[in-house]
Write an enzyme that holds these catalytic residues in place. Structure first.
Site, PDB file in Angstrom:
ATOM      1  N   ASP A 157       0.871  -0.881   0.270  1.00 28.24           N
ATOM      2  CA  ASP A 157       0.243  -0.224  -0.116  1.00 28.24           C
ATOM      3  C   ASP A 157       0.598   1.200  -0.322  1.00 28.24           C
ATOM      4  O   ASP A 157       2.388   1.026   0.306  1.00 28.24           O
ATOM      5  CB  ASP A 157      -0.725  -0.053   0.990  1.00 28.24           C
ATOM      6  CG  ASP A 157      -1.239   1.095   1.663  1.00 28.24           C
ATOM      7  OD1 ASP A 157      -1.545   2.296   0.960  1.00 28.24           O
ATOM      8  OD2 ASP A 157      -1.045   1.581   2.804  1.00 28.24           O
ATOM      9  N   ASP A 159      -0.178   5.489   1.037  1.00 28.78           N
ATOM     10  CA  ASP A 159      -0.367   5.547   2.508  1.00 28.78           C
ATOM     11  C   ASP A 159      -0.032   5.157   3.266  1.00 28.78           C
ATOM     12  O   ASP A 159      -0.629   4.419   3.549  1.00 28.78           O
ATOM     13  CB  ASP A 159      -1.304   6.750   2.566  1.00 28.78           C
ATOM     14  CG  ASP A 159      -1.563   7.074   1.508  1.00 28.78           C
ATOM     15  OD1 ASP A 159      -1.580   7.826  -0.247  1.00 28.78           O
ATOM     16  OD2 ASP A 159      -1.196   8.827   1.403  1.00 28.78           O
TER      17      ASP A 159
HETATM   18  P1  IMP Z   1      -3.211   4.588  -0.178  1.00 29.62           P
HETATM   19  O1  IMP Z   1      -3.275   4.536   0.995  1.00 29.62           O
HETATM   20  O2  IMP Z   1      -1.775   4.232  -0.807  1.00 29.62           O
HETATM   21  O3  IMP Z   1      -4.272   3.522  -0.944  1.00 29.62           O
HETATM   22  O4  IMP Z   1      -4.073   5.965  -1.107  1.00 29.62           O
HETATM   23  C1  IMP Z   1      -5.399   6.030   0.040  1.00 29.62           C
HETATM   24  C2  IMP Z   1      -5.160   7.836  -0.154  1.00 29.62           C
HETATM   25  O5  IMP Z   1      -4.985   8.076  -1.504  1.00 29.62           O
HETATM   26  C3  IMP Z   1      -6.386   7.935   0.609  1.00 29.62           C
HETATM   27  O6  IMP Z   1      -6.933   8.229   1.263  1.00 29.62           O
HETATM   28  C4  IMP Z   1      -6.478   9.081  -1.094  1.00 29.62           C
HETATM   29  O7  IMP Z   1      -6.129  10.293   0.428  1.00 29.62           O
HETATM   30  C5  IMP Z   1      -6.015   8.462  -1.212  1.00 29.62           C
HETATM   31  N1  IMP Z   1      -6.642   8.893  -3.150  1.00 29.62           N
HETATM   32  C6  IMP Z   1      -6.157   9.911  -3.988  1.00 29.62           C
HETATM   33  N2  IMP Z   1      -7.033   9.963  -5.039  1.00 29.62           N
HETATM   34  C7  IMP Z   1      -7.549   8.403  -4.702  1.00 29.62           C
HETATM   35  C8  IMP Z   1      -8.751   8.012  -5.031  1.00 29.62           C
HETATM   36  O8  IMP Z   1      -8.600   8.496  -6.492  1.00 29.62           O
HETATM   37  N3  IMP Z   1      -9.046   7.173  -5.039  1.00 29.62           N
HETATM   38  C9  IMP Z   1      -8.661   6.662  -3.591  1.00 29.62           C
HETATM   39  N4  IMP Z   1      -7.764   7.638  -3.046  1.00 29.62           N
HETATM   40  C10 IMP Z   1      -7.894   8.442  -3.965  1.00 29.62           C
HETATM   41 MG    MG Z   2      -2.889   3.441   3.358  1.00 28.85          MG
END
Ligand code: IMP
Ligand code: MG
Length: 433
Positions: A157, A159
């Site tokens: 993942d 973030d």
């Molecule tokens: P992950 O933790 O890498 O899955 O990223 C999640 C975060 O990406 C979300 O909390 C959003 O802040 C950001 N985000 C940006 N664009 C999108 C999208 O199109 N769908 C979902 N999350 C997005």
């Molecule tokens: Mg995440």
């Protein structure tokens, strides 16, 4: 009654991991019986002995419990592999929410490893916690994935897992050399993030530290460099590493990677689903008076704070996720189940994406096997896949979905990802030698 039910459901069920809570309750018994908090007040001359005796006793009891759970998981796997047995396993009866296991879990060994690091058995006032158990499960999973088989694909993942929420993978990140090390060991890597962008420059902005390090690496072979993909928007945009591109990534057309099931997702259903989500999110902004704006994308719709310094309260984010999920499930297009979706609380925002990470990880499993006929035969299997993420509580947690297609590790910060990768490297090193 209805209100009570809602409170129980909305505030409890989705915020608890049943298996971890159940394990925690089992460990609480020896903790209460053997932790001896009064030892602190004993005669200082004898207290050393009492302390070490208590520690040994607690260690022995905790180890036994983990050994028993390990055996129950073995029995659960035997049930899962025997389609003719109509009865649930003992574990399923005790923990109804338990899912499938792709490997057995050496929990006793993992407990001993983590006890050595975290001194769980030496504690007299703080019982084995949720985080202790989560980390023991992670250690057991990576021991299993490296010992009983070979790790072929690691997906991450973005973030909170690779970088702090909303930040980027900077060149100084300690995660980078560890990811390069995995590539060197011929493990394929997929960055499976919800962040959905249609162009490579946006991903370069988030991942530049890693991509530049790969481009500048003299010892990675061209095929190892080809072993990294970015799967964005959960399962919507696939990018390959490409050293000749200015952004070091190239978008791969959907026709080259959609699975036969995904190929059946109709544009009309996708639009209908996003329309329902958009109107429900809009209602939430009004009724909860959220300091948020709507963001509609081609494969997602979300709400984000009106300005970066504003934080939407956690309760409002969760209320929004549960509401939009219900609205989608009850809508005609949701009920038809033709297109899967994922509504989740991203910490600062809420998004509804088309597809989910189970599809994203599946695409990675297929991509690397189809690209390299001489490599892993067939599709990379669940037991040879490890997904590392931070969102694993059942409702509105996007990494949770990856559990249906691979083994997983649940981390709580990028620093924990680094520790996990060090543990993994040590185990892989031992196996190779
Ligand atoms: P992950 O933790 O890498 O899955 O990223 C999640 C975060 O990406 C979300 O909390 C959003 O802040 C950001 N985000 C940006 N664009 C999108 C999208 O199109 N769908 C979902 N999350 C997005
Ligand atoms: Mg995440």
């Amino acid at each position: 009654m209805t209100t009570r039910y809602r409170v129980e459901y909305a505030l409890k069920t989705h915020r608890r991991d049943q298996f971890i809570e159940w394990t925690k309750a089992l460990l609480a018994v020896p903790f209460v019986l053997y932790s001896q908090p009064h030892g602190v007040f004993e005669d200082p001359d004898s207290s050393v002995d009492t302390l070490s005796q208590t520690r040994e006793e607690a260690h022995r009891r905790y180890s036994e419990i983990f050994r028993d759970i390990e055996a129950m998981i073995d029995d659960h796997i035997a049930h899962q592999n025997n389609a003719e047995n109509p009865f649930p396993s003992k574990l399923k009866l005790l923990v109804p929410g338990i899912g499938p296991f792709f490997t057995r879990l050496p929990l006793e060994a993992a407990f001993k490893f983590q006890d050595n690091k975290r001194h769980i058995s030496s504690r007299r006032f703080v019982s084995p916690s949720f985080n202790d158990i989560r980390l023991i499960l992670n250690s057991a999973q990576i021991m299993a994935v490296t010992t009983y088989g070979t790790l072929q694909l690691a997906t991450f993942d973005g973030d909170v897992t690779l970088y702090d929420d909303g930040q980027s993978l900077e060149p100084t990140s300690p995660v980078i050399p560890r990811l390069l090390d995995l590539l060197r060991k011929n493990v394929k890597i997929g960055i499976v993030t919800a962040a959905g962008y249609t162009t490579a420059d946006r991903y370069y902005a988030r991942l530049h530290g890693l991509l530049d390090a790969m481009a500048n690496s003299a010892d990675l072979t061209p095929s190892q460099k080809q072993s990294l993909v970015v799967m964005g928007g959960e399962a919507n945009y696939l990018f390959e590493f490409d050293s000749s591109s200015p952004d070091l990534l190239t978008l791969v057309p959907r026709s080259r990677w959609l699975t036969p099931e995904m190929d059946k997702w109709e544009d009309k259903d996708i639009t209908d689903l996003l329309d329902v989500a958009e109107s429900t999110l809009g209602d939430c902004i009004k009724t909860l008076n959220l300091p948020a704006t709507l963001m509609r994308k081609d494969r997602a719709v979300g709400i984000i704070p009106v300005s970066p310094e504003i934080r939407i309260p956690r309760e409002s984010l969760e209320e929004t996720v549960l509401l939009v999920q219900k609205a989608l499930e009850l809508s005609p297009v949701g009920r038809s189940r033709r297109v899967p979706f994922c509504a989740f609380n991203g910490g600062r925002d809420v998004f509804v994406d088309i597809g989910d990470k189970s599809w994203g990880v599946t695409v990675c499993q297929r991509w690397f096997s189809q690209k390299e006929p001489s490599g892993p035969q067939g599709i990379i299997k669940a037991e040879n896949t490890l997904h590392v993420g931070d969102q694993f509580l059942s409702a509105g947690a996007n990494d949770f979905r990856a559990r249906s297609v691979g083994t997983t590790a649940w981390i709580a910060s990028p620093a924990e990802t680094v520790e996990l990768l060090d543990e993994l490297a040590e185990l892989m090193g031992k196996k190779m030698s």
